[in-house]
Design an enzyme around this catalytic site. Structure first.
Site, short mmCIF file in Angstrom:
data_model
loop_
_atom_site.label_atom_id
_atom_site.label_comp_id
_atom_site.label_asym_id
_atom_site.label_seq_id
_atom_site.Cartn_x
_atom_site.Cartn_y
_atom_site.Cartn_z
N CYS A 42 38.12 -2.70 -26.69
CA CYS A 42 38.48 -2.87 -25.27
C CYS A 42 39.93 -3.35 -25.11
O CYS A 42 40.50 -3.23 -24.04
CB CYS A 42 37.53 -3.85 -24.59
SG CYS A 42 35.80 -3.42 -24.82
N THR A 273 13.63 3.27 -32.74
CA THR A 273 13.68 4.72 -32.52
C THR A 273 12.28 5.28 -32.76
O THR A 273 11.31 4.53 -32.93
CB THR A 273 14.65 5.37 -33.53
OG1 THR A 273 14.09 5.19 -34.84
CG2 THR A 273 16.03 4.72 -33.48
N PRO A 276 9.54 3.84 -36.91
CA PRO A 276 9.35 2.39 -36.72
C PRO A 276 10.22 1.51 -37.62
O PRO A 276 10.36 0.31 -37.35
CB PRO A 276 7.86 2.17 -37.04
CG PRO A 276 7.39 3.40 -37.73
CD PRO A 276 8.29 4.52 -37.33
N LYS A 433 32.16 -19.27 4.46
CA LYS A 433 31.30 -18.09 4.44
C LYS A 433 31.96 -17.11 3.47
O LYS A 433 32.86 -16.35 3.83
CB LYS A 433 31.19 -17.49 5.85
CG LYS A 433 30.28 -18.32 6.76
CD LYS A 433 30.09 -17.66 8.11
CE LYS A 433 31.21 -18.05 9.05
NZ LYS A 433 31.00 -17.71 10.45
#
Ligand SMILES: Cc1cc2nc3c(=O)[nH]c(=O)nc-3n(C[C@H](O)[C@H](O)[C@H](O)COP(=O)(O)OP(=O)(O)OC[C@H]3O[C@@H](n4cnc5c(N)ncnc54)[C@H](O)[C@@H]3O)c2cc1C
Length: 555
Positions: A42, A273, A276, A433
């Site tokens: 990022c 997925t 198992p 507010k």
């Protein structure tokens, strides 16, 4: 127990670290095909822009630091190439050749790949996605080598971040976007504000048009031409490819795991997925959108990290209860912040979910305190008052409001709940507010029938069949108004209400002001006087943002 994790960044590394914290005795091996693990993808646009100057700052961990802190066996430049589910082994390609590794639990966190549309020339070395540290290195090197013109293909979150970064480095930047507006997840009336910010910072935009080819330029003055579907040519020394991502799931597919129609890995509520002993997390998996119920990948860092953590819990026998994904996201575009959570109006329309939307433009803190910046907000509600989504654009305070909306969505809050939220207030920070409360008040009014709204999409009908009443001041009216509108400032309305009756002549009254507040006051006067009145949601500000082509009459 041996846990093998494929993919050593957001989801994979969260899983490995959590597994270690829960099971000191587990053997945990992380396979990463790239040269780096646990890097800050990022942060890449901000390294391109030079805001993060030090490349090392992006490298959050190394195999050595992960060994020291968490006793993880992290193997970079190790690619998992096949899974033998019967034998419970993974085949690995590395400098040492091909080897196999057994597992008790396997976690797939391979992320996504940049979509590469089938366009001629996209394989030219000048065309780069921005997904990895080496991608950022190459883009920086091209800038350092004198690239002057950049074309960014795709105006999504990463495309806009790349455009901002390259503009910050002094390049002439053009963004090409196929959708009808920049930042397609954002509703149109907010996206146009982002578009104006890009324009104000000298970014050229070619919107609603496709790139059809990238061609090597014959001349010496630039490297390629990006050819658009209308035949126009954009000369460029650098092309950033950011038209979206698709789940990187060939390994899962070849292993016969169930994939959804988008190609993403199907998982259950424990991130297991269809096998198992194999779990999957992150950009590669299908998730359910919390509001629309749409099933598909939602490629965001927060969900990937949380899913990795929960997969580790599941592997180690704990029960997990993941929440559906809201798609909360935020981006900085020069001086603006744009953020979304939940469903946009277009996503609600596409899903056939009944809703109404309110628009408001409050200050980010008390208007009387110096430096108040306007926030442009939209929020959608179900007919029973449940919040369905919110979006915001502005210079300050947007991230805070969208995070509150995201929390409210997760809690299943309604308009009444928003109205009653008790948020921190002092003049430099907010308002008594708060914009969140105001959103709740407006929606409450709509639900109670105290407020009837009309929208920019109804403009033509309103101009044909109703009296448009502009309750702004005379000066505002003269500077630009809707053709045929009657101007009565809201403070004069009570004394001049007969004029409205005469002009309306039995037609409905569609009232508006600049932001929707003064016209709300007028609407209350009109509706209590017996008029069929409705107030333009968000006022002329929202109208012009939704319909930038609209020409107002002056004088
Ligand atoms: C430039 C950029 C900016 C972003 N900005 C944001 C942001 O601001 N906010 C946000 O929420 N999200 C952002 N994202 C998205 C976010 O980074 C991803 O959603 C997140 O990293 C997904 O995590 P993941 O673990 O699924 O995949 P990744 O973090 O992409 O990790 C997958 C890793 O698996 C490796 N791999 C794949 N296949 C194999 C294999 N067969 N064998 C071994 N290794 C393999 C890959 O090399 C890769 O390193 C951004 C992404 C990019 C590229």
């Amino acid at each position: 127990m041996r846990i093998v994790v494929v993919g050593g960044v957001a989801g994979g590394m969260s899983c490995a670290a959590r597994a270690r914290r829960l099971a000191e005795d587990a053997e945990i091996i992380v396979l990463e095909r790239g040269e780096l693990v646990s890097f800050a993808n990022c942060g890449l646009p901000y390294h391109v822009s030079d805001e993060i100057r030090d490349r090392a700052a992006l490298l959050l961990q190394t195999p050595e630091s992960l060994r020291a802190a968490l006793n993880l066996d992290v193997r970079t430049r190790h690619e998992a190439t096949a899974i033998d589910r019967g034998a419970k082994t993974v085949t690995i390609r590395s400098a040492a050749g091909e080897t196999t590794l057994g597992y008790d639990a396997l976690v797939l966190a391979p992320g996504a790949r940049a979509i590469r549309p089938p366009l001629p020339g996209l394989d030219l070395p000048i065309v780069h996605p921005l997904r990895t540290v080496p991608d950022a290195d190459r883009i920086r090197a091209m800038v350092a080598d004198g690239a002057r013109r950049a074309v960014v293909l795709g105006a999504g979150f990463i495309g806009l971040e790349a455009a901002e970064a390259l503009r910050a480095r002094g390049l002439d930047v053009t963004i090409v976007e196929l959708a009808a507006h920049v930042l397609p997840p954002l509703d149109e009336e907010l996206a146009s504000l982002v578009d104006a910010e890009l324009a104000a910072h000298g970014v050229h935009r070619r919107i609603g048009i496709a790139a059809s080819a990238v061609e090597q330029s014959p001349g010496p003055e630039h490297a390629v031409d990006v050819v658009l579907s209308d035949g126009s040519r954009l000369p460029a020394d650098l092309v950033v490819l950011s038209v979206g991502v698709r789940p990187d799931t060939s390994l899962a597919k070849d292993a016969g795991l169930d994939l959804g129609p988008t190609g993403a890995i199907r998982v259950d509520g424990s991130f297991r997925t269809s096998d198992p002993r194999i779990w999957a997390v992150g950009d590669a998996i299908e998730v359910t959108h919390a509001i629309t119920g749409a099933i598909g990948p939602i490629p965001l860092a927060g969900p990937a990290n949380r899913q990795g953590r929960m997969a580790a819990e599941s592997i180690l026998g704990r029960t997990v209860t993941p929440a559906p994904v809201l798609g909360t996201a935020v981006v900085r575009v020069f001086g603006l912040t744009a953020a979304i959570t939940g469903a946009s109006q277009s996503a609600l329309d596409a899903a056939g979910i009944e809703h109404f939307t309110v628009h408001l433009h409050p200050g980010h803190h008390a208007e009387y305190f110096p430096g108040a910046e306007q926030i442009h907000l939209t929020a959608s509600f179900s007919p029973d008052g449940r919040l369905l989504g919110a979006q915001g654009v502005g210079k300050a305070g947007v991230d805070k409001r969208i995070d509150v909306f995201a929390t409210a969505l997760r809690a299943g809050m309604t308009a009444d709940d928003l109205a009653e939220l008790e948020l921190a207030y002092a003049p430099p920070f907010g308002s008594a507010k708060d914009p969140i409360n105001m959103t709740g008040f407006i929606a409450q009014n709509v639900l109670a029938g105290t407020l009837e709204l009309w929208y920019p999409s109804e403009l033509e009908d309103a101009m044909n069949d109703a009296l448009i009443l502009d309750v702004r001041s005379r000066g505002e009216f003269v500077r630009g108004h809707l053709k045929g509108a009657l101007n009565i400032p809201h403070t004069e309305l009570r004394g001049r209400i007969q004029e409205v009756g005469a002009a309306a002549d039995g037609r409905p009254v569609r009232v508006h002001c600049e932001s929707g507040f003064r016209s709300y006051l007028a609407h209350r006067v009109l509706s209590q006087a017996g008029f069929d009145s409705a107030n333009l949601s968000g006022g002329i500000m929202t109208l012009l943002a939704a319909r930038p082509e609209l020409e107002l009459v002056t004088g």
